[in-house]
Design an enzyme around this catalytic site. Structure first.
Site, mmCIF file in Angstrom:
data_model
loop_
_atom_site.group_PDB
_atom_site.id
_atom_site.type_symbol
_atom_site.label_atom_id
_atom_site.label_comp_id
_atom_site.label_asym_id
_atom_site.label_seq_id
_atom_site.Cartn_x
_atom_site.Cartn_y
_atom_site.Cartn_z
ATOM 1 N N ASP A 186 0.087 6.354 8.601
ATOM 2 C CA ASP A 186 -1.289 6.417 8.103
ATOM 3 C C ASP A 186 -2.269 6.544 9.270
ATOM 4 O O ASP A 186 -2.338 5.647 10.119
ATOM 5 C CB ASP A 186 -1.580 5.146 7.287
ATOM 6 C CG ASP A 186 -3.031 5.041 6.869
ATOM 7 O OD1 ASP A 186 -3.679 6.089 6.712
ATOM 8 O OD2 ASP A 186 -3.511 3.906 6.703
ATOM 9 N N ASN A 221 5.271 1.734 1.594
ATOM 10 C CA ASN A 221 5.244 2.958 0.791
ATOM 11 C C ASN A 221 5.511 4.205 1.632
ATOM 12 O O ASN A 221 5.305 5.327 1.156
ATOM 13 C CB ASN A 221 3.881 3.102 0.099
ATOM 14 C CG ASN A 221 3.627 1.980 -0.892
ATOM 15 O OD1 ASN A 221 4.347 1.839 -1.877
ATOM 16 N ND2 ASN A 221 2.639 1.135 -0.619
ATOM 17 N N GLY A 247 -3.320 -0.331 10.124
ATOM 18 C CA GLY A 247 -2.065 -0.720 10.770
ATOM 19 C C GLY A 247 -1.613 -2.133 10.455
ATOM 20 O O GLY A 247 -0.527 -2.550 10.852
ATOM 21 N N ASP A 275 -3.023 5.314 15.764
ATOM 22 C CA ASP A 275 -4.471 5.452 15.534
ATOM 23 C C ASP A 275 -5.160 4.092 15.496
ATOM 24 O O ASP A 275 -6.381 4.048 15.324
ATOM 25 C CB ASP A 275 -4.750 6.165 14.193
ATOM 26 C CG ASP A 275 -4.448 5.274 13.009
ATOM 27 O OD1 ASP A 275 -3.352 4.673 12.974
ATOM 28 O OD2 ASP A 275 -5.306 5.127 12.128
ATOM 29 N N SER A 298 3.740 0.378 6.587
ATOM 30 C CA SER A 298 3.684 0.546 5.128
ATOM 31 C C SER A 298 5.041 0.436 4.446
ATOM 32 O O SER A 298 6.030 0.998 4.909
ATOM 33 C CB SER A 298 3.066 1.901 4.794
ATOM 34 O OG SER A 298 3.070 2.080 3.396
ATOM 35 N N ASP A 328 3.203 6.612 14.117
ATOM 36 C CA ASP A 328 2.594 5.842 13.053
ATOM 37 C C ASP A 328 2.362 6.843 11.900
ATOM 38 O O ASP A 328 2.260 8.047 12.145
ATOM 39 C CB ASP A 328 1.271 5.275 13.582
ATOM 40 C CG ASP A 328 0.456 4.623 12.507
ATOM 41 O OD1 ASP A 328 0.950 3.663 11.900
ATOM 42 O OD2 ASP A 328 -0.674 5.095 12.250
ATOM 43 N N ARG A 351 0.054 -5.542 4.317
ATOM 44 C CA ARG A 351 -0.667 -5.712 3.048
ATOM 45 C C ARG A 351 -1.221 -7.131 2.920
ATOM 46 O O ARG A 351 -2.394 -7.332 2.603
ATOM 47 C CB ARG A 351 0.283 -5.399 1.893
ATOM 48 C CG ARG A 351 -0.411 -5.146 0.581
ATOM 49 C CD ARG A 351 0.613 -4.839 -0.501
ATOM 50 N NE ARG A 351 1.496 -3.734 -0.127
ATOM 51 C CZ ARG A 351 2.670 -3.469 -0.691
ATOM 52 N NH1 ARG A 351 3.095 -4.220 -1.687
ATOM 53 N NH2 ARG A 351 3.411 -2.460 -0.281
HETATM 54 P P1 B16 Z 1 1.439 -0.880 2.366
HETATM 55 P P2 B16 Z 1 0.509 2.561 9.186
HETATM 56 C C1 B16 Z 1 -0.439 0.812 7.406
HETATM 57 O O1 B16 Z 1 0.173 2.047 7.676
HETATM 58 C C2 B16 Z 1 -1.881 1.022 7.006
HETATM 59 O O2 B16 Z 1 -2.630 1.553 8.102
HETATM 60 C C3 B16 Z 1 -2.496 -0.307 6.599
HETATM 61 O O3 B16 Z 1 -3.835 -0.103 6.182
HETATM 62 C C4 B16 Z 1 -1.666 -0.911 5.459
HETATM 63 O O4 B16 Z 1 -2.175 -2.185 5.076
HETATM 64 C C5 B16 Z 1 -0.216 -1.049 5.912
HETATM 65 O O5 B16 Z 1 0.283 0.225 6.317
HETATM 66 C C6 B16 Z 1 0.683 -1.597 4.821
HETATM 67 O O6 B16 Z 1 0.760 -0.634 3.794
HETATM 68 O O7 B16 Z 1 0.524 -1.738 1.558
HETATM 69 O O8 B16 Z 1 1.615 0.519 1.820
HETATM 70 O O9 B16 Z 1 2.783 -1.551 2.612
HETATM 71 O O10 B16 Z 1 -0.814 2.907 9.812
HETATM 72 O O11 B16 Z 1 1.249 1.456 9.927
HETATM 73 O O12 B16 Z 1 1.370 3.781 8.928
HETATM 74 MG MG MG Z 2 -2.092 3.891 11.340
#
Ligand code: B16
Ligand code: MG
Length: 213
Positions: free
Chosen positions: A11, A118, A46, A170, A116, A9, A49
């Site tokens: 974030d 991003n 996780g 996490d 994400s 993962d 959006r």
């Molecule tokens: P984005 P992960 C997740 O990343 C974040 O933990 C979560 O808070 C967020 O809403 C999601 O990505 C989408 O992110 O808006 O940048 O597309 O923990 O799966 O790496």
């Molecule tokens: Mg995460």
């Protein structure tokens, strides 16, 4: 070795963008005059959006249209991307960088499995733009964690069966996704307390001993 690949993962595992997510959601929530705090923010880990926005809107006294929701999600992402520009290679800890290098030296294939959209930009910012053998993220999935799609795609990109991979997570949603994908999962941070974690990591470098088991 028990595994041939590791799917990380992003974030909360490789780096910490949660503070930026919080700041960006908070700015949007304030604009909408919707109550939002760190406790609610913890439920967004996780989660995609749009699902995150729906959680925030539980405190909103009116129903937003689909178009309004899309505009809100877009606006939050603009705030968030601005904040991500603050990230540098300093946001990758020495422990994570060295552990990743040592796992690779052991012959393991390494991938990202992140919700994400991003992820690519974040990896570039922290100096891991070309590091991973595969990146499965919010751009190549239809269903977000706890659906296993993001991890199953990562295994597929690595040319491995799900059972040959270990997931590192996490968040509860990610642990559940790994389980549903028939993968073992190492929990770190809050996820290390969960009964869903096959291994409970005290720190990132403990992965080196987990893969030798
Ligand atoms: P984005 P992960 C997740 O990343 C974040 O933990 C979560 O808070 C967020 O809403 C999601 O990505 C989408 O992110 O808006 O940048 O597309 O923990 O799966 O790496
Ligand atoms: Mg995460």
């Amino acid at each position: 070795m028990k595994y041939q690949g590791i799917i990380f993962d992003l974030d909360g595992v490789i780096c910490h963008t949660d503070k930026y997510h919080y700041q960006a959601w908070k700015k949007l929530a304030d604009k909408l005059e919707v109550y939002f705090d760190e406790v609610i923010n913890n439920r967004l880990r996780g989660v995609s959006r749009m699902e995150s926005l729906n959680i925030i809107l539980e405190k909103c006294d009116r129903e937003l249209t689909i178009q309004e929701k899309e505009a809100c999600a877009k606006e939050k992402n603009e705030f968030y991307k601005e904040l991500l520009k603050n990230m540098t290679t300093e946001d990758l800890s020495q422990e994570v960088r060295e552990t990743l290098e040592q796992l690779r030296e052991k012959g393991l294939k390494l991938a990202i499995g992140s919700s994400s959209k991003n992820a690519g930009f974040i990896l570039e910012r922290i100096g891991l733009g070309d590091f991973f053998d595969a990146v499965s993220d919010g751009n190549n999935i239809t269903f977000s964690k706890p659906d296993p799609e993001v991890f199953l795609k990562a295994a597929q990109f690595l040319n491995l069966q799900p059972e040959q991979c270990l997931v590192v997570e996490d968040a509860e949603a990610g642990l559940l996704a790994a389980k549903r994908g028939n993968m073992d999962c190492a929990g770190i941070g809050e996820a290390a307390k969960s009964h869903l974690a096959t291994y409970k990591l005290r720190d990132f470098q403990e992965l080196l001993s987990v893969v030798e088991k």
